[in-house]
Design a protein around this motif. Structure first.
Motif, mmCIF file in Angstrom:
data_model
loop_
_atom_site.group_PDB
_atom_site.id
_atom_site.type_symbol
_atom_site.label_atom_id
_atom_site.label_comp_id
_atom_site.label_asym_id
_atom_site.label_seq_id
_atom_site.Cartn_x
_atom_site.Cartn_y
_atom_site.Cartn_z
ATOM 1 N N PRO A 1 0.824 -1.213 0.000
ATOM 2 C CA PRO A 1 0.000 0.000 0.000
ATOM 3 C C PRO A 1 0.856 1.260 0.000
ATOM 4 O O PRO A 1 2.000 1.249 0.448
ATOM 5 C CB PRO A 1 -0.804 -0.112 1.291
ATOM 6 C CG PRO A 1 0.006 -1.001 2.161
ATOM 7 C CD PRO A 1 0.744 -1.937 1.260
ATOM 8 N N ASN A 2 0.274 2.351 -0.491
ATOM 9 C CA ASN A 2 0.970 3.637 -0.516
ATOM 10 C C ASN A 2 1.072 4.232 0.888
ATOM 11 O O ASN A 2 2.063 4.872 1.216
ATOM 12 C CB ASN A 2 0.259 4.626 -1.437
ATOM 13 C CG ASN A 2 0.363 4.195 -2.886
ATOM 14 O OD1 ASN A 2 1.297 3.514 -3.271
ATOM 15 N ND2 ASN A 2 -0.618 4.578 -3.689
ATOM 16 N N SER A 3 0.047 4.017 1.682
ATOM 17 C CA SER A 3 0.020 4.595 3.018
ATOM 18 C C SER A 3 -0.077 3.477 4.059
ATOM 19 O O SER A 3 -1.082 2.775 4.139
ATOM 20 C CB SER A 3 -1.173 5.538 3.155
ATOM 21 O OG SER A 3 -1.307 5.937 4.507
ATOM 22 N N ALA A 4 0.968 3.338 4.832
ATOM 23 C CA ALA A 4 0.982 2.309 5.868
ATOM 24 C C ALA A 4 -0.083 2.588 6.923
ATOM 25 O O ALA A 4 -0.727 1.671 7.439
ATOM 26 C CB ALA A 4 2.358 2.232 6.515
ATOM 27 N N LEU A 5 -0.293 3.856 7.226
ATOM 28 C CA LEU A 5 -1.269 4.224 8.230
ATOM 29 C C LEU A 5 -2.689 3.843 7.786
ATOM 30 O O LEU A 5 -3.452 3.276 8.566
ATOM 31 C CB LEU A 5 -1.190 5.722 8.521
ATOM 32 C CG LEU A 5 -2.079 6.242 9.644
ATOM 33 C CD1 LEU A 5 -1.769 5.526 10.954
ATOM 34 C CD2 LEU A 5 -1.890 7.730 9.815
ATOM 35 N N ASP A 6 -3.027 4.117 6.528
ATOM 36 C CA ASP A 6 -4.338 3.732 6.009
ATOM 37 C C ASP A 6 -4.508 2.215 6.016
ATOM 38 O O ASP A 6 -5.575 1.694 6.334
ATOM 39 C CB ASP A 6 -4.549 4.272 4.596
ATOM 40 C CG ASP A 6 -4.752 5.770 4.568
ATOM 41 O OD1 ASP A 6 -5.111 6.341 5.631
ATOM 42 O OD2 ASP A 6 -4.548 6.374 3.493
ATOM 43 N N PHE A 7 -3.464 1.499 5.680
ATOM 44 C CA PHE A 7 -3.505 0.034 5.688
ATOM 45 C C PHE A 7 -3.787 -0.480 7.094
ATOM 46 O O PHE A 7 -4.640 -1.346 7.301
ATOM 47 C CB PHE A 7 -2.171 -0.531 5.176
ATOM 48 C CG PHE A 7 -2.117 -2.029 5.181
ATOM 49 C CD1 PHE A 7 -2.655 -2.747 4.125
ATOM 50 C CD2 PHE A 7 -1.555 -2.720 6.238
ATOM 51 C CE1 PHE A 7 -2.616 -4.137 4.120
ATOM 52 C CE2 PHE A 7 -1.519 -4.102 6.253
ATOM 53 C CZ PHE A 7 -2.049 -4.812 5.187
ATOM 54 N N LEU A 8 -3.091 0.073 8.082
ATOM 55 C CA LEU A 8 -3.302 -0.361 9.467
ATOM 56 C C LEU A 8 -4.703 -0.017 9.956
ATOM 57 O O LEU A 8 -5.346 -0.815 10.631
ATOM 58 C CB LEU A 8 -2.252 0.251 10.384
ATOM 59 C CG LEU A 8 -0.835 -0.304 10.239
ATOM 60 C CD1 LEU A 8 0.132 0.486 11.098
ATOM 61 C CD2 LEU A 8 -0.801 -1.772 10.611
ATOM 62 N N LYS A 9 -5.179 1.183 9.624
ATOM 63 C CA LYS A 9 -6.528 1.568 10.022
ATOM 64 C C LYS A 9 -7.554 0.611 9.430
ATOM 65 O O LYS A 9 -8.496 0.195 10.104
ATOM 66 C CB LYS A 9 -6.839 2.995 9.558
ATOM 67 C CG LYS A 9 -6.218 4.060 10.412
ATOM 68 C CD LYS A 9 -6.624 5.428 9.894
ATOM 69 C CE LYS A 9 -5.986 6.536 10.694
ATOM 70 N NZ LYS A 9 -6.369 7.857 10.152
ATOM 71 N N HIS A 10 -7.383 0.270 8.184
ATOM 72 C CA HIS A 10 -8.321 -0.629 7.518
ATOM 73 C C HIS A 10 -8.299 -2.015 8.150
ATOM 74 O O HIS A 10 -9.342 -2.617 8.400
ATOM 75 C CB HIS A 10 -7.985 -0.721 6.023
ATOM 76 C CG HIS A 10 -8.835 -1.703 5.294
ATOM 77 N ND1 HIS A 10 -10.159 -1.463 5.033
ATOM 78 C CD2 HIS A 10 -8.554 -2.927 4.795
ATOM 79 C CE1 HIS A 10 -10.661 -2.503 4.395
ATOM 80 N NE2 HIS A 10 -9.701 -3.410 4.237
ATOM 81 N N HIS A 11 -7.137 -2.536 8.442
ATOM 82 C CA HIS A 11 -7.017 -3.893 8.977
ATOM 83 C C HIS A 11 -7.252 -3.978 10.482
ATOM 84 O O HIS A 11 -7.548 -5.056 10.995
ATOM 85 C CB HIS A 11 -5.662 -4.500 8.598
ATOM 86 C CG HIS A 11 -5.645 -5.014 7.202
ATOM 87 N ND1 HIS A 11 -5.557 -4.180 6.120
ATOM 88 C CD2 HIS A 11 -5.764 -6.271 6.714
ATOM 89 C CE1 HIS A 11 -5.593 -4.894 5.024
ATOM 90 N NE2 HIS A 11 -5.723 -6.173 5.352
ATOM 91 N N LEU A 12 -7.144 -2.880 11.190
ATOM 92 C CA LEU A 12 -7.413 -2.895 12.629
ATOM 93 C C LEU A 12 -8.848 -2.492 12.942
ATOM 94 O O LEU A 12 -9.250 -2.504 14.097
ATOM 95 C CB LEU A 12 -6.431 -1.982 13.370
ATOM 96 C CG LEU A 12 -4.978 -2.435 13.353
ATOM 97 C CD1 LEU A 12 -4.100 -1.422 14.058
ATOM 98 C CD2 LEU A 12 -4.822 -3.798 13.996
ATOM 99 N N GLY A 13 -9.587 -2.130 11.932
ATOM 100 C CA GLY A 13 -10.994 -1.821 12.128
ATOM 101 C C GLY A 13 -11.281 -0.396 12.531
ATOM 102 O O GLY A 13 -12.408 -0.083 12.893
ATOM 103 N N ALA A 14 -10.316 0.475 12.501
ATOM 104 C CA ALA A 14 -10.541 1.865 12.900
ATOM 105 C C ALA A 14 -11.448 2.585 11.912
ATOM 106 O O ALA A 14 -12.167 3.496 12.288
ATOM 107 C CB ALA A 14 -9.208 2.597 13.011
#
Length: 73
Positions: A11-24
């Motif tokens: 992914p281009n944005s690690a933060l967006d990836f984490l938010k998506h996979h952590l349910g935020a």
């Protein structure tokens, strides 16, 4: 992090990836919203009961004789 490792394209944005996979960024569950409303209602009732308790204590103090404090205990 395993999901990130298994992604074929990073992914281009690690933060967006984490938010998506952590349910935020997951959509709100209707049950969660119902619980939030219930908590808000309970807070209002709690505040009202605190006010009523304060009023009743003041009223009771008016009718009770003053208590004598014992010294030396």
């Amino acid at each position: 992090l395993v999901a990130l490792y298994e992604e074929p394209e990073k992914p281009n944005s690690a933060l967006d990836f984490l938010k998506h996979h952590l349910g935020a960024s997951a959509p709100e569950n209707p049950e969660v919203e119902a619980l939030r409303l219930e908590v808000a209602e309970m807070k209002e009732k709690y505040e009202a009961l605190l006010e009523e308790n304060k009023k009743l204590k003041t009223e009771l103090a008016h009718y009770e004789p003053p208590r004598e404090e014992k010294h030396g205990e």
